[in-house]
Design an enzyme around this catalytic site. Sequence first.
Site, mmCIF file in Angstrom:
data_model
loop_
_atom_site.group_PDB
_atom_site.id
_atom_site.type_symbol
_atom_site.label_atom_id
_atom_site.label_comp_id
_atom_site.label_asym_id
_atom_site.label_seq_id
_atom_site.Cartn_x
_atom_site.Cartn_y
_atom_site.Cartn_z
ATOM 1 N N GLY A 465 42.394 53.543 41.372
ATOM 2 C CA GLY A 465 42.987 54.841 41.689
ATOM 3 C C GLY A 465 43.614 55.587 40.528
ATOM 4 N N GLU A 700 53.410 50.591 36.355
ATOM 5 C CA GLU A 700 54.586 49.903 36.914
ATOM 6 C C GLU A 700 55.859 50.722 36.730
ATOM 7 O OE1 GLU A 700 53.189 47.401 38.363
ATOM 8 O OE2 GLU A 700 51.388 47.411 37.119
#
Lengths: 733, 327
Positions: A465, A700
Site C-alpha cells: 500500500g 512506522e
Amino acid sequence: MSRVDGRLKVTGAATYSAEYKLPGLAYAVLVGSTIAKGRITGLDTKAAAGAPGVLAVVTHLNSPKVPGFDTVGKDPSQPATVGGPLKIFHDDKIRFNDQPIALVVADTLERARYAAGLVKAQYAQEQHQTNLEANKPRAFLPTSAQKNPKSPMADYQRGQADAYRSGAIKLENEYVIPTEVHHPMELQAITAHWEAPDRLTIYDKTQGTLATRRDFAKEWNLPEANVKVIATFVGGAFGNALHSWPHESAAIIAAKVVNRPVQLMLTREQMFTMVGYRPHTWQKLGMSATADGKITAITHESIGQTSTYEEFTESTLAQTRMMYQSPNLTTRYRLAALDIGSPIWMRGPGEATGAFALESAMDEMAYLLKLDPMEFRLRNYTDQDPENGKPWSTKFLKECYQAGAERVGWSKRKLEPGALRDGDWLVGYGMGVGTFGAHRGGAHASAQLLPGGTVLLQCATTDIGPGTGTAMTQIAADTLGLPPQNIRFELGHSDYPQAGTQGGSSTVNSVGPAVQEACLALKDKLRQLAATGNAAFAAAKKEDVVLADGYLTLSTNAAARVPYADLLKQVGGTAVVVEAKPGSEGQAYSMYSFSVHFAEVRVHVLTGEVRVSKLVSCADAGTIINQKTAANQMKGGAVGGIGMALMEHAIIDDRYGRYVTKDFADYHVPVHADAPAVEVFFVNQPDYHVNALGTKGIGEIATIGVAPAIANAVFNATGKRVRELPITPDKLV
Amino acid sequence: MNPFQYVRPTKPQAAIDAVAKDPNAKFIAGGTNLVDLMKRGVMTPQKLVDINRLPLAQIERQAGGLRIGALALNSAVADDPQVRARQPLLALALNAGASPQLRNMATVGGNMLQRTRCAYFYDTSMPCNKRAPGTGCGALEGVNRMHAIFGFSDKCIAVHPSDMSVALVALDATVQVSGPKGPRSIPFADFHRLPGDTPEKDTNLEPGELITAVDIPDGPFTKHVHYQKVRERASYAFALLSVAAALDIDGTNTIKAARLAMGGVAHKPWRLAAAEQALVGKPATEETFRQAAAVAMQGAKAFKYNAYKLKMGPNAIVQALKTAAAA
C-alpha cells in the site's frame, strides 16, 4: 507523481489473492474451535461431507502428513524452545479459541460455508488463561534474551538501576494497551495450486514473497525453486502478513487433498483470532528529573502477551533507551504466554506501544515541573545516541518540533488543563515523539531494455500500500533519465530477484538502492553493447549514457548514437541483475527516522466524547522520494494512531477465552468523520549514511507517538490522565 | 448460511399468507440486519418473503399527521421535506443511525425490527436466552458495557439498537400492521417488549403480521428538537446511549410540552414520561434540565462494565435539552 497502479486499484482491475479464478478452482471454509484449551474428543463431519458440492472435509484425523511439521523444532540451529507457528490439523490439541479444527472444501463458496456449519466437535476442556493482568506474575524473560544477554530483549541498564526511586521529583505510573487488530481492508486470502505433485504455486496475501516461499518449501520439504509465491497486489496489511499463518497451510493441504486449486479467504471474525494482532501490553514507567528539567533516571518495564506455542517479541522499550538523555536507565521486557493465537507486529509495532508510556510520562513529568512539554523534551534532547554513544547518522527532530508547533498553534496551549473551551467542548493540545531504526537490508533487482524503449525492472519485494511500485518507478526514471511511463517495475513474485519482506519501514531503504544500481548497471551494459564498433561508447563512462527516443547516446557526445534495435539484436540480451547491500555504516552511526505528532483535541464536557480537531505529523525520514505517497503514508499512520488512541480494543470474555468483538460494529476503527485533514511536514534532508538515496523510512514513525499525542491533548483539555487505551467516552464522562 | 426458499409477492395479503402459514418464514426488506444474522447462523429462516415489491413506501400527509410506509427507506424519510418540516426529530434520529449506504437500503419497518447487537446474541457458541431460550444470558456476568440500565431481567440485559425508534416513541407514533386476522394499530410504546421471561420476543407482533406504516401525529415539536447520540466514534457506531428531546417553549421561556426518550439503555426505546412531566411548566434552563435528568434516571441500575451510563445518561439528557432549547 501519482501512483502507477492507482487506476488499476480504483477500477477493480488489480487482481488480489482471492481473485485468481484458476480452472477447477474449489473453495474452502475453516471451522474454528469453540473452546480455548483442551483436546478434540470427537468430530462429526458426516453431514458436512455429504452436503451438496462438498469435495473434502479435512481435519487432524485425515489430514495428509505435512513433512515439515515433523521436522520443525528438530533443527539444532533453530531452537524449538522459542516455538513455531501452529501446525494445523496436526494433533487433537486446542491452543486458542477459534483455532481451525476442520476445513470444508466445496465447488462453490456458499456450499462450503453451509457445510462448514454442519461440522460438530466434542472437546475435553481444560482451564484456559486469557487474562494478561492475572498472568503477570507468570511473566518470563524471552528465551532469546535468556540465551543471549546482548539480545535487544534482554534487560538493559546504564548508570544505576531504578535510580528514579531516589529522585527528588519523580513519577511512577502504569500504562496499558489493549489488543489491537490490524484489519486491513483486504481479508487474509490464499489461492493454492499444486501444478505438479512437487510444484506448488500460491497466490497469497503476504508482505514477503520469499519468506513465504521459504516457509512453505520447508513445510512440504521441497526445494525453494519448486514453490512460487505471487502477491502482485496486497490490499493493506499493517504487519498482518509478516507471518505464515495456519489458514495458508490449510489451503495448501486442501489443494493436495482435492487435487484442484483451492481458494481460502478468512472471514472478518477469523481475522481477530488466527492471523495476529498487536499484543495487549502492560507497562510501568518510573522517571525522575531535576527541578530545572533534566531527566535523571528512567525505568521502563513491560509485559506483553504471546501464545503458548510461539514466543513473539517486539521492541517495546527501544525508544526509551535512546530518545532522551537520561544518565540512569533501566528496561525490563517480559512475556506472558496465554491460550490465544500468536501476536504479530502491527504498524509502529512495539515502539508505538512503548511510546505511549514514554511520551505520556514525558507529558506528566513536564506538568509536574510546570514546564511546556516541548521545552522539557528540548532540555533532554540528545545529540548522540545515549544507548551506545555513537553519533546520529542524521537527526532533524528539533526542526520537526518547530514546524509542528507552528502548524498546530502550540502557542495557544495553556500549561494548566481545562483552560481552553469552545462552547460545550474543552480544547487541549498534546505532542508525542516517535522513532524507528532506519533499517536497510540487502536487495536484488534486475533491469533490461525492451523493444519499444521501455525499461523493465523486477524485484521480489511487495507493495502492501505505501506505493513501492511508484517510488521505484520514480527512482528508475530519475536514474535512467527516462519519463516514468517508459519504466515498468514488476514486483510481488518470488521468481523475481530477491528482496526482503516489506516491513520495518525498510523497503525504500533497501530496494531503492538496488533499483538505482540496476539502472546504472543497465546503462553500463548498454554502453558495452554499443561499444562494439563504436569507439565513443567504448571510451565513455556509464554516468554519461543517455537513453532517449529510441537511441542510446552520450551526454558528452550527442553525435554518438546507437538505435535500441541494434542493442537488442545482440546475443545475450540487455538484462542485468545487481545486488545492493548495506556496508559497515551501522558500526559508526546510530541511524533512525524521527517523528513528532501534535494534536488538538476537543472533549465534550458532558458526554466525554473526544474529537481530534487537528493533527500535524512531522517527520525526519531522510529524502522523500515521492511527496504524494509519502504524505499519504504519514496520514494513514496518523489515522491508525487515532484508532489506537480513541477506539481500537479487541475484548475477550475470559470466561470463555473468546473474543466478544467480532466485527466492525464492535471493533471500531476511525471513519472519515474521525480524521481531521492531517497536515504533514517533511524535513526532507538526505541521510547518505543509510544509502545513496538518503532515505530513512516512514511507515512506522507515522504511527509511533500519535496515541500519546492525543492522550496528552486529552489531559491538557480535561485534566484527566487516561493511561489505559483506548480513551473512550466512558473514561472521561 | 442455510439453504432457503425465496418468494417475492406483489400483494400484501400474499406476503402475509406466506409467513403466517410457515413458522420458519421471515419477511425481508432491506436485509441490512437479517442477512448478517443468517451469515452468522443466528437466524436460519427456511423461507424468505421479499416484500420490496409491495406498495408500502409512500410518505403521505393524512388528517392530523404523517403516514410513513413501512418500506420507505431510512434515507428517503430523513430527506423528506414534510418529515423535516413537521417531525425534524425523526430526521435527526435517522441520520444519526448507521451509514449513508445502510440508510439507502434499510426500511422503516426493518429498522424497528432490527435485533440487538449484543455480542452474545451474535455468537452461536455462547449462551443467549434471546437466541436460544434457556441457555442463559452471557452478558449478565460478561462484557456488558453496551447493555441495559432500565427494564432488564435476569434472562436478558440486551438493548434495542435503533435510533429511529427512539424518536418515534417520543413522538407518540402508532404502528399500523396487517395480519391473518386483519389490520390493527399498535401504539409505538407498546410495539417493543421488555425481556421478562421471554427475551426471544422483541416485539408484540403476532405471527404473520406485517408492518404496513407508521403514523406520527402532528405536534408542536417542529423547532426545539435534538437527537443526542453518544458513541465511540463520530459516525457509524451504535449508541453508548442516545436521547431524543423535543420541547415546546413559549414566549416567556416556559416549557409548554416536552418529549424525552432514550436509546441504548433498555430492551426497547425508553420513553421518559416522568421526566417530561418534570419539565412542563418550568423555565427552559439548565437547572430545569438537570432536575428532569435526575428524574429520568430514577430506577436505573448498572452492571459491571456499564456504570458509566448512570453518569453519561443524565449528562446526555441535559445536553439534548440544552441543544433542543437553543435550536
